[in-house]
Scaffold this active site. Structure first.
Site, short mmCIF file in Angstrom:
data_model
loop_
_atom_site.label_atom_id
_atom_site.label_comp_id
_atom_site.label_asym_id
_atom_site.label_seq_id
_atom_site.Cartn_x
_atom_site.Cartn_y
_atom_site.Cartn_z
N HIS A 58 8.51 -79.86 37.40
CA HIS A 58 8.34 -81.16 36.75
C HIS A 58 9.41 -82.15 37.18
CE1 HIS A 58 5.13 -79.52 34.40
NE2 HIS A 58 5.91 -78.57 33.94
N GLU A 162 5.62 -68.47 29.17
CA GLU A 162 5.35 -69.74 28.49
C GLU A 162 3.88 -69.91 28.12
OE1 GLU A 162 6.90 -72.97 30.89
OE2 GLU A 162 6.18 -72.11 32.75
#
Ligand code: 3PY
Ligand code: MG
Length: 277
Positions: A58, A162
């Site tokens: 990201h 996650e």
């Protein structure tokens, strides 16, 4: 500020991050960087963090910025990890060649994902990493035979847990040879565990999952790290016994510092006599 939870085990330098360094004296704090700038990497590495992560998922890290930021972190005496883009295991092996001390692979959901990660970034017999550690040799101060013998142990491969699927496979992931530890991504975990309803690391389902991942790490004899959105989360994770806590990203540090600097202008005591006084 002094370094907190730095790397002291085995006297290894900034080109290495053995998992054993997380066994004592923790927690180890890692500064998470989105900005692909060597100056940012060096500044955060000097600010007391034990290591930095260059985020190519990201964040804006590219192979070129990784080459520069690894050197900048080394100038501050700190190892740099790289968070890979989804499935970006090839970039991981190149980053290790360039002297990254470890890799963080996002969204490792199954033992097969964990195996593919380890295959790409560990030399045989653990994996099939291809030879070419052009800068890593110099940064670690090792010759070719010593690097081949020690690289698997000196470079950290962390699998991110996650998703709900990853949680259901967490023991198999943790026990995969070549995966040196786990790293919880509590933001994505909250999105997954709420079926896309919330992004909230404090969500009860996320909090309940923390112990489950810590237990899987304990069973596998491997460390479990976690990303913290804020100092409050970091201190909660510290109390829960996480040996490594990644804090960030750097844009948040910059925004917090900028806001505090501006508000300090209004809170500062007067210096000398007031005008006309
Ligand atoms: C997450 O919390 O999902 C992360 O990936 C941390 O950056
Ligand atoms: Mg994530």
């Amino acid at each position: 500020m002094s370094q907190r939870g730095g790397l002291t085990a085995g006297g290894v330098g900034p080109g290495a991050f053995p998992a054993t360094a997380l066994e004592h004296g923790g927690p180890h704090f890692n500064g998470w960087l989105c900005v692909p700038s060597p100056l940012v990497a060096e500044t955060v590495a000097r600010a007391g963090f034990g290591s930095v992560t260059l985020d190519a998922q990201h964040g804006f890290a590219t192979f070129t910025s990784i080459v520069d930021c690894v050197a900048a972190a080394a100038l501050a005496g700190k190892p740099a990890l790289v968070r890979l883009p989804l499935g970006g295991f090839g970039l991981g092996a190149r980053a290790l060649d360039a002297g990254a001390a470890g890799l963080i692979a996002p969204m490792i959901d199954t033992a097969a994902d964990a195996r593919a990660f380890s295959d790409a970034v560990k030399f045989p017999p653990l994996g099939r990493r291809s030879w070419g550690p052009n800068r890593a040799l110099g940064l670690l101060g090792l010759d070719r035979p010593s690097y081949l013998a020690r690289a698997n142990e000196l470079t950290l491969a962390l699998a991110m847990i996650e998703t709900e699927l990853a949680l259901s496979n967490v023991d198999a992931i943790a026990q995969t040879d070549g995966v040196d530890g786990l790293l919880i991504g509590p933001n994505d975990l909250s999105v997954s565990l709420t079926g896309g309803v919330a992004v909230d690391p404090g969500h009860p389902r996320v909090i309940a999952a923390l112990g489950r991942v810590l237990d899987a790490g304990r069973r596998a004899g491997k460390p479990v790290a976690i990303f913290a959105n804020s100092p409050a989360y970091a201190s909660d994770y510290m109390r829960r016994g996480f040996p490594m806590i990644a804090l960030g990203p750097d844009l948040g540090f910059l925004a917090a510092g900028a806001e505090r600097t501006l508000s300090d202008v209004f809170d500062a005591p007067a210096i000398g006599a007031s005008p006309g006084g």
